[in-house]
Design a protein around this motif. Structure first.
Motif, PDB file in Angstrom:
ATOM      1  N   GLU A 195       5.395   1.669   9.474  1.00 55.94           N
ATOM      2  CA  GLU A 195       3.934   1.505   9.229  1.00 55.94           C
ATOM      3  C   GLU A 195       3.684   1.545   7.625  1.00 55.94           C
ATOM      4  O   GLU A 195       2.804   0.790   7.463  1.00 55.94           O
ATOM      5  CB  GLU A 195       3.353   2.658  10.069  1.00 55.94           C
ATOM      6  N   LEU A 196       4.192   2.310   7.185  1.00 57.17           N
ATOM      7  CA  LEU A 196       3.836   2.396   5.471  1.00 57.17           C
ATOM      8  C   LEU A 196       4.262   1.105   5.002  1.00 57.17           C
ATOM      9  O   LEU A 196       3.346   0.504   4.153  1.00 57.17           O
ATOM     10  CB  LEU A 196       4.780   3.419   5.031  1.00 57.17           C
ATOM     11  N   GLU A 199       1.802  -1.315   5.708  1.00 58.63           N
ATOM     12  CA  GLU A 199       0.303  -0.955   4.663  1.00 58.63           C
ATOM     13  C   GLU A 199       0.789  -1.567   3.377  1.00 58.63           C
ATOM     14  O   GLU A 199      -0.252  -1.937   2.773  1.00 58.63           O
ATOM     15  CB  GLU A 199       0.167   0.353   4.780  1.00 58.63           C
TER      16      GLU A 199
END
Length: 490
Positions: A195-196, A199
């Motif tokens: 997820e990072l 982002e």
């Protein structure tokens, strides 16, 4: 940050093409807290259908990602590094909750994993080639390096952030797309890392994650699919052998970081205090659950008792408890099966004649704790000298000559790392050259470094991760023969 907040923020589905969704058949797997044996949460239990969907997404994204300028690929990794450093406490707590290690060790793992993202972010713009005159002068030899293509990355539970980062970093830098299968014991950190990276700007489909409790069912169809072009695996040698056999069908590029049985050699001229300091790191890092953990202590007979006494004293100073406790030095082992295996190895050694100097007694209560343990007078041929312990147990044998130490050190099918303590430079270089390992810790109990080539020889693996050569595992060379008309100048 409260524990429940960290857990609740992690996406718990299968990640395919940038979207977290339930598993195709709706199943879930339980993630357990090894400090209590109680469930932390449930995540999607991926199926073969989910694995194929992840591969489809990776294949669809491959062409555009490979064409993305190297600087942009590197910038994604650098942004991911910065975000990870910014959220270090959150990731450290997540690692501790699902894997068990102390918060201090988890913080070190976050830093270590982040450094791989930074290192390979810098390597993205250094992918080079060559141009030279052909041997007979009639052609030019142009060599370029291109992404291998879609990769399957299989990661272990003992370093749930650093191991994915060490594989994802070079794949992203090289221009490869990925399907990542994390260990079922520790999927949360990998899902949070994915997820990072999204982002940080990683496009949808470049990184797909399939947590699953049925690894063979999910990975075997992928390995048979000709669109997959690379397998990178960190785990046990038996599983690595099986995966290599499966990868042969489509002649996959493979990188294997497999088991270890690291010797820790202490010569008679060693600085014993330094050797004990190194032993504490090499043996107890990650609660001993590390492929680079010192497994066989080979100590010169003249200093063996003094070394053993010092090591027993240092081991006795450690506190064992939940990794979330700031006063804790060592957390629990990963699960009941692993704790039972470590206890059996110790018990077998004592029955065979080994001397228990510290630890060795299973504690009462919840969780999968095992005390720091020292065994001396370990007989030759014990299981504990032949198998990876993967726990906080130091098994000590003695030697009297350099040749004897080298024979014992090399008497194994494994060859990942060896540790050597001596103050004699000639001996240090001579023995380092003769150790049959891919890495040597010379007067040092820690070898992991993003700027160094990590990997082993013999049945400890194929290929290297990290260093200048780490990105090569994700690149293919292409040779273009350029015709040059012969004749004089006009």
């Amino acid at each position: 940050m409260p524990e429940h907040d960290v857990i609740s923020r992690v996406p718990k589905g299968v990640l395919v093409n940038g979207r977290s969704r339930p598993a195709a058949r709706g199943g879930t797997l339980v993630v357990e807290d090894p400090a209590t044996g109680e469930p932390l949460c449930e995540v999607a239990d991926g199926t073969p259908e989910d694995g194929m969907a992840a591969l489809e997404a990776a294949v669809a994204a491959q062409e555009s990602w490979a064409a993305t300028p190297p600087r942009r690929r590197g910038e994604v990794l650098r942004r991911a590094h910065d975000l990870l450093v910014e959220r270090a406490e959150e990731f450290a707590l997540l690692i501790t909750l699902e894997m068990g290690k102390s918060l201090a060790e988890s913080r070190a793992e976050v830093e270590y994993g982040a450094n791989y993202l930074r290192w390979f972010g810098e390597e993205a713009v250094r992918i080079d080639g060559s141009w030279k005159v052909g041997e007979d002068g009639t052609a030019r030899v142009l060599v370029t390096r291109q992404p291998v293509g879609p990769c399957l990355l299989i990661t272990p539970w003992n370093a749930p952030l650093a191991m994915p980062a060490r594989k994802i970093g070079p794949a992203v830098a090289a221009g490869c797309t990925m399907v990542v299968k994390p260990a079922p014991q520790t999927p949360l950190t990998t899902l949070a890392l994915a997820e990072l990276l999204g982002e940080a700007g990683l496009p949808d489909g470049v990184l797909n994650v399939v947590p699953t409790s049925r690894a063979a069912e999910v990975t075997e169809p992928l390995l048979r699919d000709g669109r997959l072009r690379k397998l990178s695996f960190t785990g046990s040698t038996p599983v690595g052998r099986l995966l290599l056999a499966q990868a042969a069908g489509t002649v996959l590029r493979t990188s294997m970081e497999l088991g270890g049985n690291a010797p820790f050699i202490v010569c008679d001229d060693a600085d014993l205090d330094a050797a004990v300091d190194g032993a504490m790191i090499a043996k107890l890092r990650n609660i001993g659950e590390a492929c680079v953990a010192a497994n066989r202590f080979l100590v010169h007979a003249d200093v063996a008792e003094e070394f053993s006494e010092k090591l027993v004293a240092r081991m006795g100073e450690l506190t064992v408890g939940a990794g979330t406790d700031p006063a804790c030095d060592l957390g629990p082992l990963i699960d009941q099966r692993q704790r039972r295996r470590v206890a059996d190895l110790v018990d077998d050694t004592v029955v065979a004649g080994g001397r228990l100097r510290a630890g060795g007694v299973l504690p009462a209560g919840r969780g999968y704790f095992y005390p720091p343990t020292v065994l001396t007078d370990v007989p030759e041929g014990c299981r504990i000298t032949e198998e990876e312990i993967f726990g906080p147990v130091a098994a000590i044998r003695t030697f009297t000559t350099e040749a004897e130490a080298l024979r014992a050190a090399n008497d194994t099918e494994f060859g990942l790392v060896g540790y050597l303590y001596t103050r004699d430079l000639d001996r240090a270089l001579r023995m380092s050259e003769r150790l049959e390992t891919g890495m040597v810790g010379l007067n040092r109990g820690y070898v992991s470094d993003p700027s160094a080539p990590f990997g082993g020889v013999k049945q400890s693996g194929i290929g290297r991760e990290g260093g200048d050569s780490g990105i090569d595992e994700y690149l293919e060379q292409k040779y273009v023969a350029v015709n040059v008309a012969t004749g004089g100048a006009r």
